[in-house]
Design a protein around this motif. Structure first.
Motif, PDB file in Angstrom:
ATOM      1  N   LYS A   1      -8.644  22.813 -23.857  1.00 13.72           N
ATOM      2  CA  LYS A   1      -8.254  24.028 -24.581  1.00 13.72           C
ATOM      3  C   LYS A   1      -7.402  24.936 -23.690  1.00 13.72           C
ATOM      4  CE  LYS A   1     -12.496  24.100 -27.359  1.00 13.72           C
ATOM      5  NZ  LYS A   1     -13.793  24.799 -27.520  1.00 13.72           N
ATOM      6  N   LEU A   2      -7.843  25.100 -22.438  1.00 12.20           N
ATOM      7  CA  LEU A   2      -7.063  25.915 -21.497  1.00 12.20           C
ATOM      8  C   LEU A   2      -5.696  25.292 -21.258  1.00 12.20           C
ATOM      9  CD1 LEU A   2      -9.305  27.170 -18.529  1.00 12.20           C
ATOM     10  CD2 LEU A   2      -8.291  28.506 -20.382  1.00 12.20           C
ATOM     11  N   ALA A   3      -5.655  23.969 -21.106  1.00 12.06           N
ATOM     12  CA  ALA A   3      -4.391  23.273 -20.867  1.00 12.06           C
ATOM     13  C   ALA A   3      -3.410  23.535 -22.000  1.00 12.06           C
ATOM     14  CB  ALA A   3      -4.643  21.778 -20.708  1.00 12.06           C
ATOM     15  N   GLU A   4      -3.901  23.503 -23.223  1.00 11.46           N
ATOM     16  CA  GLU A   4      -3.039  23.721 -24.383  1.00 11.46           C
ATOM     17  C   GLU A   4      -2.517  25.151 -24.426  1.00 11.46           C
ATOM     18  OE1 GLU A   4      -5.752  22.430 -27.365  1.00 11.46           O
ATOM     19  OE2 GLU A   4      -5.160  20.307 -27.197  1.00 11.46           O
ATOM     20  N   LEU A   5      -3.335  26.116 -24.006  1.00  9.10           N
ATOM     21  CA  LEU A   5      -2.890  27.507 -23.962  1.00  9.10           C
ATOM     22  C   LEU A   5      -1.848  27.708 -22.864  1.00  9.10           C
ATOM     23  CD1 LEU A   5      -6.348  29.197 -24.530  1.00  9.10           C
ATOM     24  CD2 LEU A   5      -4.347  29.418 -26.043  1.00  9.10           C
ATOM     25  N   ILE A   6      -2.055  27.085 -21.713  1.00 12.49           N
ATOM     26  CA  ILE A   6      -1.069  27.169 -20.632  1.00 12.49           C
ATOM     27  C   ILE A   6       0.246  26.553 -21.096  1.00 12.49           C
ATOM     28  CG2 ILE A   6      -0.501  26.275 -18.329  1.00 12.49           C
ATOM     29  CD1 ILE A   6      -3.515  26.684 -17.649  1.00 12.49           C
ATOM     30  N   ALA A   7       0.167  25.429 -21.801  1.00  3.47           N
ATOM     31  CA  ALA A   7       1.380  24.803 -22.346  1.00  3.47           C
ATOM     32  C   ALA A   7       2.079  25.732 -23.332  1.00  3.47           C
ATOM     33  CB  ALA A   7       1.025  23.481 -23.014  1.00  3.47           C
ATOM     34  N   GLN A   8       1.293  26.448 -24.106  1.00  3.41           N
ATOM     35  CA  GLN A   8       1.860  27.423 -25.042  1.00  3.41           C
ATOM     36  C   GLN A   8       2.640  28.501 -24.288  1.00  3.41           C
ATOM     37  OE1 GLN A   8      -1.010  29.054 -27.854  1.00  3.41           O
ATOM     38  NE2 GLN A   8       0.137  30.967 -27.991  1.00  3.41           N
ATOM     39  N   GLY A   9       2.066  28.978 -23.175  1.00  2.94           N
ATOM     40  CA  GLY A   9       2.758  29.964 -22.356  1.00  2.94           C
ATOM     41  C   GLY A   9       4.030  29.409 -21.744  1.00  2.94           C
ATOM     42  N   ILE A  10       3.979  28.161 -21.308  1.00  6.28           N
ATOM     43  CA  ILE A  10       5.161  27.516 -20.727  1.00  6.28           C
ATOM     44  C   ILE A  10       6.284  27.458 -21.752  1.00  6.28           C
ATOM     45  CG2 ILE A  10       6.072  25.279 -19.933  1.00  6.28           C
ATOM     46  CD1 ILE A  10       3.236  24.849 -18.644  1.00  6.28           C
ATOM     47  N   GLU A  11       5.949  27.041 -22.962  1.00  9.51           N
ATOM     48  CA  GLU A  11       6.983  26.845 -23.976  1.00  9.51           C
ATOM     49  C   GLU A  11       7.437  28.141 -24.622  1.00  9.51           C
ATOM     50  OE1 GLU A  11       6.130  23.399 -26.440  1.00  9.51           O
ATOM     51  OE2 GLU A  11       6.912  22.243 -24.724  1.00  9.51           O
ATOM     52  N   SER A  12       6.805  29.272 -24.244  1.00  9.25           N
ATOM     53  CA  SER A  12       7.309  30.570 -24.691  1.00  9.25           C
ATOM     54  C   SER A  12       8.536  30.993 -23.884  1.00  9.25           C
ATOM     55  CB  SER A  12       6.209  31.637 -24.571  1.00  9.25           C
ATOM     56  OG  SER A  12       5.967  31.973 -23.203  1.00  9.25           O
ATOM     57  N   VAL A  13       8.801  30.283 -22.791  1.00  8.12           N
ATOM     58  CA  VAL A  13       9.977  30.561 -21.964  1.00  8.12           C
ATOM     59  C   VAL A  13      11.122  29.674 -22.443  1.00  8.12           C
ATOM     60  CG1 VAL A  13      10.920  30.504 -19.615  1.00  8.12           C
ATOM     61  CG2 VAL A  13       8.538  31.191 -19.996  1.00  8.12           C
ATOM     62  N   PRO A  14      12.225  30.256 -22.914  1.00 13.07           N
ATOM     63  CA  PRO A  14      13.326  29.450 -23.433  1.00 13.07           C
ATOM     64  C   PRO A  14      13.866  28.481 -22.381  1.00 13.07           C
ATOM     65  CG  PRO A  14      13.624  31.771 -23.998  1.00 13.07           C
ATOM     66  CD  PRO A  14      12.479  31.705 -23.032  1.00 13.07           C
TER      67      PRO A  14
ATOM     68  N   ALA B   1      -0.378  33.739 -20.046  1.00 11.86           N
ATOM     69  CA  ALA B   1       0.401  34.454 -19.021  1.00 11.86           C
ATOM     70  C   ALA B   1       0.656  33.562 -17.808  1.00 11.86           C
ATOM     71  CB  ALA B   1      -0.330  35.725 -18.604  1.00 11.86           C
ATOM     72  N   MET B   2      -0.341  32.747 -17.429  1.00  9.42           N
ATOM     73  CA  MET B   2      -0.166  31.859 -16.281  1.00  9.42           C
ATOM     74  C   MET B   2       0.903  30.811 -16.574  1.00  9.42           C
ATOM     75  SD  MET B   2      -1.685  31.232 -13.139  1.00  9.42           S
ATOM     76  CE  MET B   2       0.001  31.696 -12.741  1.00  9.42           C
ATOM     77  N   GLY B   3       0.859  30.245 -17.777  1.00  2.00           N
ATOM     78  CA  GLY B   3       1.873  29.270 -18.157  1.00  2.00           C
ATOM     79  C   GLY B   3       3.262  29.869 -18.160  1.00  2.00           C
ATOM     80  N   ARG B   4       3.367  31.071 -18.686  1.00  2.00           N
ATOM     81  CA  ARG B   4       4.672  31.747 -18.732  1.00  2.00           C
ATOM     82  C   ARG B   4       5.183  32.045 -17.327  1.00  2.00           C
ATOM     83  NH1 ARG B   4       3.351  35.091 -22.353  1.00  2.00           N
ATOM     84  NH2 ARG B   4       2.629  36.748 -20.992  1.00  2.00           N
ATOM     85  N   ARG B   5       4.313  32.518 -16.463  1.00  2.00           N
ATOM     86  CA  ARG B   5       4.718  32.839 -15.084  1.00  2.00           C
ATOM     87  C   ARG B   5       5.166  31.586 -14.331  1.00  2.00           C
ATOM     88  NH1 ARG B   5       1.816  34.723  -9.882  1.00  2.00           N
ATOM     89  NH2 ARG B   5       3.283  36.280  -9.118  1.00  2.00           N
ATOM     90  N   LEU B   6       4.435  30.488 -14.518  1.00  2.00           N
ATOM     91  CA  LEU B   6       4.807  29.233 -13.882  1.00  2.00           C
ATOM     92  C   LEU B   6       6.164  28.751 -14.387  1.00  2.00           C
ATOM     93  CD1 LEU B   6       4.217  26.712 -12.164  1.00  2.00           C
ATOM     94  CD2 LEU B   6       2.866  25.831 -14.091  1.00  2.00           C
TER      95      LEU B   6
END
Length: 203
Positions: free
Chosen positions: A21-34, A187-192
């Motif tokens: 579940k956490l992995a999927e949320l981090i992926a969501q943050g990653i893909e929020s970055v164009p 937020a972590m996914g987006r920052r990464l």
């Protein structure tokens, strides 16, 4: 997925689904970055029976990770449930087999984050995250955490640490991801992703 885009590998082991579940949320943050793509991958379980093998394709969830995934990624998010304050043996077994990538410098200079889930609130979240950082440092990766500009670090009553996103899953693993945990993981996914994109552009 645009293959010209930098890829962030979200690599995890999850026995009951909480870390997934956490992995999927981090992926969501990653893909929020164009212009940045997330690639979810997992590792097979380690059996105590020497002859036992996992199927070539997992019955559910992400595909198994391959060496090519490490070579192609511009950044890494590494996740595991807590096992006595340390990462699960399945993830450690995979990392122990990355000597060729270590010698080649495959991951050197790439940004990385870590995440975990625990059955109890004080079940070793931070020590697990710190233990997961050690092999990544040996690979020459640049470890990133969560800054306190994320206000949820001050308000969470469940998971969430400056060392990386965490989830208090409960003894049965059925506790839902809290809103604070969710926002910190995204937020972590987006920052990464933002960091990897900048480094990818500079290279």
């Amino acid at each position: 997925m645009n293959q010209a885009n930098p890829i962030i590998l979200v690599l995890y082991y999850s026995r009951h689904g909480a870390t997934r579940k956490l992995a999927e949320l981090i992926a969501q943050g990653i893909e929020s970055v164009p212009g940045v793509d997330a690639r979810l991958r997992t590792v097979p379980a380690v059996s105590t029976v020497a002859e036992a093998t996992e199927p070539a394709i997992p019955p559910a969830g992400a595909p198994y990770v391959e060496a090519q995934d490490l070579a192609e990624c511009a950044g890494l998010a590494l996740g595991s449930p807590t096992r006595f304050g340390n990462m699960a043996s399945s993830l450690k077994y995979f990392l122990d087999g990355t000597a060729a990538e270590w010698l080649a410098g495959t991951l050197s200079g790439k940004p990385a984050v870590v995440f975990t889930s625990t059955g109890s609130l004080h079940g070793g979240q931070e020590s697990t995250l710190l233990s997961m950082m050690i092999p990544l440092l040996h690979h020459g990766m640049m470890i990133m955490g969560l800054p306190y500009s994320n206000p949820e670090l001050m308000t969470t009553t469940s998971g969430g640490t400056p060392y990386g996103p965490t989830h208090w899953a409960g003894v049965d693993g059925n506790k839902p991801v809290s809103e604070d945990e969710k926002r910190l993981a995204i937020a972590m996914g987006r920052r990464l992703a933002e960091t990897a994109a900048r480094l990818h552009g500079a290279s």
